[in-house]
Scaffold this motif. Sequence first.
Motif, PDB file in Angstrom:
ATOM      1  N   ASP A  80     -37.484  34.799  -2.661  1.00 11.35           N
ATOM      2  CA  ASP A  80     -36.486  35.666  -2.041  1.00 11.35           C
ATOM      3  C   ASP A  80     -35.415  34.852  -1.325  1.00 11.35           C
ATOM      4  O   ASP A  80     -35.701  33.777  -0.784  1.00 11.35           O
ATOM      5  N   GLN A  89     -31.463  38.423  -2.951  1.00  4.10           N
ATOM      6  CA  GLN A  89     -32.073  38.240  -4.268  1.00  4.10           C
ATOM      7  C   GLN A  89     -33.581  38.356  -4.099  1.00  4.10           C
ATOM      8  O   GLN A  89     -34.166  37.741  -3.200  1.00  4.10           O
ATOM      9  N   THR A  90     -34.211  39.120  -4.960  1.00  4.88           N
ATOM     10  CA  THR A  90     -35.657  39.235  -4.952  1.00  4.88           C
ATOM     11  C   THR A  90     -36.127  39.611  -6.349  1.00  4.88           C
ATOM     12  O   THR A  90     -35.410  40.296  -7.073  1.00  4.88           O
ATOM     13  N   ILE A  91     -37.303  39.150  -6.685  1.00  2.00           N
ATOM     14  CA  ILE A  91     -37.849  39.505  -7.996  1.00  2.00           C
ATOM     15  C   ILE A  91     -38.652  40.799  -7.913  1.00  2.00           C
ATOM     16  O   ILE A  91     -39.074  41.333  -8.941  1.00  2.00           O
ATOM     17  N   TYR A  92     -38.849  41.292  -6.706  1.00  3.93           N
ATOM     18  CA  TYR A  92     -39.650  42.494  -6.525  1.00  3.93           C
ATOM     19  C   TYR A  92     -38.748  43.723  -6.396  1.00  3.93           C
ATOM     20  O   TYR A  92     -37.578  43.630  -6.044  1.00  3.93           O
ATOM     21  N   SER A  93     -39.315  44.871  -6.663  1.00  2.00           N
ATOM     22  CA  SER A  93     -38.497  46.081  -6.781  1.00  2.00           C
ATOM     23  C   SER A  93     -38.485  46.950  -5.537  1.00  2.00           C
ATOM     24  O   SER A  93     -37.829  47.988  -5.516  1.00  2.00           O
ATOM     25  N   SER A 142     -27.513  44.939  -4.622  1.00  2.00           N
ATOM     26  CA  SER A 142     -28.344  44.065  -3.767  1.00  2.00           C
ATOM     27  C   SER A 142     -27.627  43.754  -2.453  1.00  2.00           C
ATOM     28  O   SER A 142     -27.493  42.588  -2.041  1.00  2.00           O
ATOM     29  N   ASP A 202     -40.515  42.275   1.143  1.00  3.07           N
ATOM     30  CA  ASP A 202     -40.822  43.223   0.080  1.00  3.07           C
ATOM     31  C   ASP A 202     -42.325  43.314  -0.094  1.00  3.07           C
ATOM     32  O   ASP A 202     -43.066  42.498   0.436  1.00  3.07           O
ATOM     33  N   THR A 247     -44.243  40.142  -1.177  1.00  5.43           N
ATOM     34  CA  THR A 247     -44.522  39.062  -0.235  1.00  5.43           C
ATOM     35  C   THR A 247     -45.193  39.589   1.021  1.00  5.43           C
ATOM     36  O   THR A 247     -45.324  38.872   2.007  1.00  5.43           O
TER      37      THR A 247
END
Lengths: 113, 114
Positions: free
Chosen positions: B2, B26-30, B72, B95, B98
């Motif tokens: 993140d 920025q995050t890879i989680y939704s 975002s 998120d 994490t």
Amino acid sequence: EAAVTQSPRNKVAVTGGKVTLSCNQTNNHNNMYWYRQDTGHGLRLIHYSYGAGSTEKGDIPDGYKASRPSQENFSLILELATPSQTSVYFCASGEGLGAETLYFGSGTRLTVL
Amino acid sequence: GDSVTQTEGLVTLTEGLPVMLNCTYQTIYSNPFLFWYVQHLNESPRLLLKSFTDNKRTEHQGFHATLHKSSSSFHLQKSSAQLSDSALYYCALSDLGTGSKLSFGKGAKLTVSP
């Protein structure tokens, strides 16, 4: 009365010396955190804990250790202090939920000569 | 991992003008949770407001922000700056992926002058 208390407020240490920063919280929160604050870098996470006996590495753990002997206490240890560790250190506690609010202590200003 | 980007390091405004501090992430989680923390001089950071609902305006103490997952972003705004708004403002992200661990931006120092 402050729910997160840090000690000492100010500390001057010599290079190569050992430094211990202490944090006590009366919020009964599971999570505790150590951050350092530097101009241009913001707040960076060093170590954190989900409860007594647990410690986890944050984003910048090198040169630091942490200890969580009880729900209330969380220490940050610099075994061999270096001038690059001169900073303001904040401890925080949080309820442990996904959108938890962090409650910060008053900070410790550490100078390593 | 993140990350949070705050583009303005220093912001100087005249009292009465609107405030806008930018925050993108920025995050890879939704399921991101976004926060604004404020730190006045010689004090510790404290929560100003937070949100995890897409496109819903969140307000507190005259400040407001809306989480826009499509872009975002979670910009902080206030219609009219006050001298007492002078402080350091941090945008932060966590998120479900994490857990509770917050990632902070580098901060924006707001100075409001008469």
